[in-house]
Design an enzyme around this catalytic site. Structure first.
Site, PDB file in Angstrom:
ATOM      1  N   ARG A 260       0.785  -1.254   0.212  1.00  0.00           N
ATOM      2  CA  ARG A 260      -0.008  -0.054  -0.070  1.00  0.00           C
ATOM      3  C   ARG A 260       1.050   1.267   0.041  1.00  0.00           C
ATOM      4  O   ARG A 260       0.508   2.157  -0.639  1.00  0.00           O
ATOM      5  CB  ARG A 260      -1.195   0.151   1.142  1.00  0.00           C
ATOM      6  CG  ARG A 260      -2.003   1.273   1.034  1.00  0.00           C
ATOM      7  CD  ARG A 260      -3.080   0.963   1.991  1.00  0.00           C
ATOM      8  NE  ARG A 260      -3.143   0.379   3.195  1.00  0.00           N
ATOM      9  CZ  ARG A 260      -2.625   0.504   4.447  1.00  0.00           C
ATOM     10  NH1 ARG A 260      -2.097   1.961   4.275  1.00  0.00           N
ATOM     11  NH2 ARG A 260      -2.446  -0.091   5.331  1.00  0.00           N
TER      12      ARG A 260
ATOM     13  N   TYR B 272     -15.074  15.228 -17.111  1.00  0.00           N
ATOM     14  CA  TYR B 272     -15.263  13.924 -16.941  1.00  0.00           C
ATOM     15  C   TYR B 272     -16.217  13.554 -15.934  1.00  0.00           C
ATOM     16  O   TYR B 272     -16.151  14.433 -14.693  1.00  0.00           O
ATOM     17  CB  TYR B 272     -13.907  13.124 -16.633  1.00  0.00           C
ATOM     18  CG  TYR B 272     -14.472  11.645 -16.382  1.00  0.00           C
ATOM     19  CD1 TYR B 272     -14.690  10.971 -17.371  1.00  0.00           C
ATOM     20  CD2 TYR B 272     -14.230  11.051 -15.043  1.00  0.00           C
ATOM     21  CE1 TYR B 272     -14.839   9.296 -17.140  1.00  0.00           C
ATOM     22  CE2 TYR B 272     -14.384   9.690 -14.776  1.00  0.00           C
ATOM     23  CZ  TYR B 272     -14.950   8.913 -15.889  1.00  0.00           C
ATOM     24  OH  TYR B 272     -15.362   7.602 -15.620  1.00  0.00           O
TER      25      TYR B 272
ATOM     26  N   ASP C 245      -6.039  17.308 -16.304  1.00  0.00           N
ATOM     27  CA  ASP C 245      -6.421  15.959 -16.727  1.00  0.00           C
ATOM     28  C   ASP C 245      -5.822  15.799 -18.159  1.00  0.00           C
ATOM     29  O   ASP C 245      -6.662  16.327 -19.046  1.00  0.00           O
ATOM     30  CB  ASP C 245      -7.837  15.603 -16.426  1.00  0.00           C
ATOM     31  CG  ASP C 245      -8.310  14.170 -16.652  1.00  0.00           C
ATOM     32  OD1 ASP C 245      -7.607  13.548 -17.512  1.00  0.00           O
ATOM     33  OD2 ASP C 245      -9.485  13.655 -16.497  1.00  0.00           O
TER      34      ASP C 245
ATOM     35  N   LYS D 288      -6.910   4.165 -20.051  1.00  0.00           N
ATOM     36  CA  LYS D 288      -7.213   4.461 -21.267  1.00  0.00           C
ATOM     37  C   LYS D 288      -5.922   4.087 -22.289  1.00  0.00           C
ATOM     38  O   LYS D 288      -5.653   3.158 -22.310  1.00  0.00           O
ATOM     39  CB  LYS D 288      -7.857   5.947 -21.562  1.00  0.00           C
ATOM     40  CG  LYS D 288      -8.818   6.358 -20.271  1.00  0.00           C
ATOM     41  CD  LYS D 288     -10.413   5.377 -20.350  1.00  0.00           C
ATOM     42  CE  LYS D 288     -11.005   5.576 -19.135  1.00  0.00           C
ATOM     43  NZ  LYS D 288     -11.462   7.004 -18.794  1.00  0.00           N
TER      44      LYS D 288
END
Ligand SMILES: *Cc1c(COP(=O)(O)O)cnc(C)c1O
Length: 392
Positions: free
Chosen positions: A58, A111, A183, A208
């Protein structure tokens, strides 16, 4: 690590983890949640885990670090942090820098997930959020009133491929003491690098184009001079860290990023031009077309125009739906940026929750179709689109 110049060389080699013991050419998958931590080990647990020293996945993992170094190099950044998804990168970044009473400025066309997070979740924490029109530089800058803490930009946007003149907005934001996040998911660092224009942080959905094969979820936060330690500490407590197997797939997929983007740029342009001349198409949205209202800005900001093309089908919503279901090679699915071409309708996907009047105000018509152009042979794609439009 060696510094490479070309984007293809960077894609293939930057970040790779050399395993001296076995000589493995590829970065190994360190599928381990934990690492030896002997008694007397002086490493701390406060998040200051240096690269190359691992305690618990983590906090950090060598396979994840390899992908992080590659992304940092591609974006012209110094550091990158990877997350379990683009939204994990976005929420962790925003929660790092914003607290109750702070002001956040963004755009109308961002988005859907980012919009939802800002509009409903951040406001419930007492953060003041405002959205300015995407393509109106003056209005965006005007919204950045003194006291604004953070400006969140996205360019080009979904689904109308609107652009933000981000170098201008970054300049104005910095004059007013605000930090700027961009972004960069639609463009990728192959087509534009906002850190070079002074952005404080670049966010990417690695799901993506980075991954490129629609087989993983990933998100990245990349910085140059900004101290990334606070984002790392937040990642540790919010827990949106990346799994080593996904990091392996991501790093492997990114080896062809520059190569794939070249093809997405070519195919995107060819399909946009083809559709613009098609008698059964009303209108095409693509930054590389001269008919795009911000084409001059696109030429200034982007090295290539990408693979995202939106178009309106003649005959309205029913015709658009019929055309989509008649496609054979192009598949109906959400998401984008993979090697395969995908098609979706903003009306019943990304913008399904937006009321019809609001969709109309944003310019999203009922016959709008969004196409993520893949790397197939462009003639095959044209043939499929043509037969689908004709059968509608
Ligand atoms: C998909 C996407 C996101 C969110 O990324 P996930 O990996 O799905 O969480 C953010 N921004 C843009 C522009 C996207 O296309």
């Amino acid at each position: 690590m060696t510094e490479f110049k070309g984007q293809s060389t960077i894609s293939v080699h930057s970040g790779e983890h050399l395993d001296r013991e076995t000589g493995s050419v590829n970065t190994p998958i360190y599928q381990s949640s934990t690492f030896f931590f002997p008694t007397g080990d002086k490493r701390t647990w406060d998040g200051e885990v240096p690269d190359g020293s691992y305690i618990y996945t983590r906090y950090g993992n060598p396979t994840v670090s390899a992908a992080e170094r590659k992304i940092a190099a591609l974006e012209s950044g110094k550091h990158c942090l990877l997350f379990a998804s683009g939204m994990a990168a976005t929420s962790t970044t925003l929660l790092t820098y914003l607290k109750a009473g702070d002001r956040l400025v963004s755009q109308e066309d961002i988005y859907g997930g980012s919009y939802n997070l800002m509009r409903y979740h951040l406001t419930s924490l007492g953060i003041d959020v405002s959205f300015a029109p995407t393509a109106d530089t003056g209005a965006l800058i005007e919204a950045i009133v003194p006291g604004t803490k953070l400006v969140w930009l996205e360019s080009p946007t979904n689904p109308l491929l609107k652009l933000v003149d981000y170098p201008e907005v970054i300049k104005a934001a910095h004059e007013r003491g605000a930090m700027v996040v961009v972004d960069n998911t639609f463009a990728t660092p192959i087509n534009q690098r906002p850190l070079e224009a002074g952005a404080d942080l670049v966010m990417e959905s690695g799901t993506k184009y980075f991954g490129g094969h629609s087989d993983l979820l990933a998100g990245a936060a990349v910085v140059n001079d900004l101290d990334i330690a606070p984002v790392m500490r937040k990642r540790i407590v919010l827990g949106g860290s990346m799994d080593p197997m996904a990091a392996f797939l991501l790093e492997r997929g990114m080896k062809t990023l520059a190569l794939r983007m070249k093809c997405h740029n070519q195919n995107g342009s060819a399909i946009a031009e083809y559709l613009e001349d098609h008698p059964l198409v009303d209108r095409v949205y693509y930054p590389g077309l001269e008919s795009h209202p911000q084409h001059a800005l696109a030429r200034k900001l982007m090295a290539g125009f990408g693979g995202m093309v939106s178009f309106e089908v003649k005959g309205g919503r029913k015709a658009a739906e019929r055309a989509m279901s008649s496609m054979k090679l192009v598949k109906m699915a959400t998401s984008l940026g993979g090697v395969e071409s995908l098609v979706s309708m903003p009306l019943n996907s990304s913008h399904a929750a937006v009321p019809p009047e609001e969709r109309a105000r944003l310019g999203i018509r009922d016959n709008l179709v969004r196409l993520s152009v893949g790397i197939e042979d462009v003639e095959d794609l044209k043939e499929d689109l043509d037969q689908a439009l004709r059968s509608a």
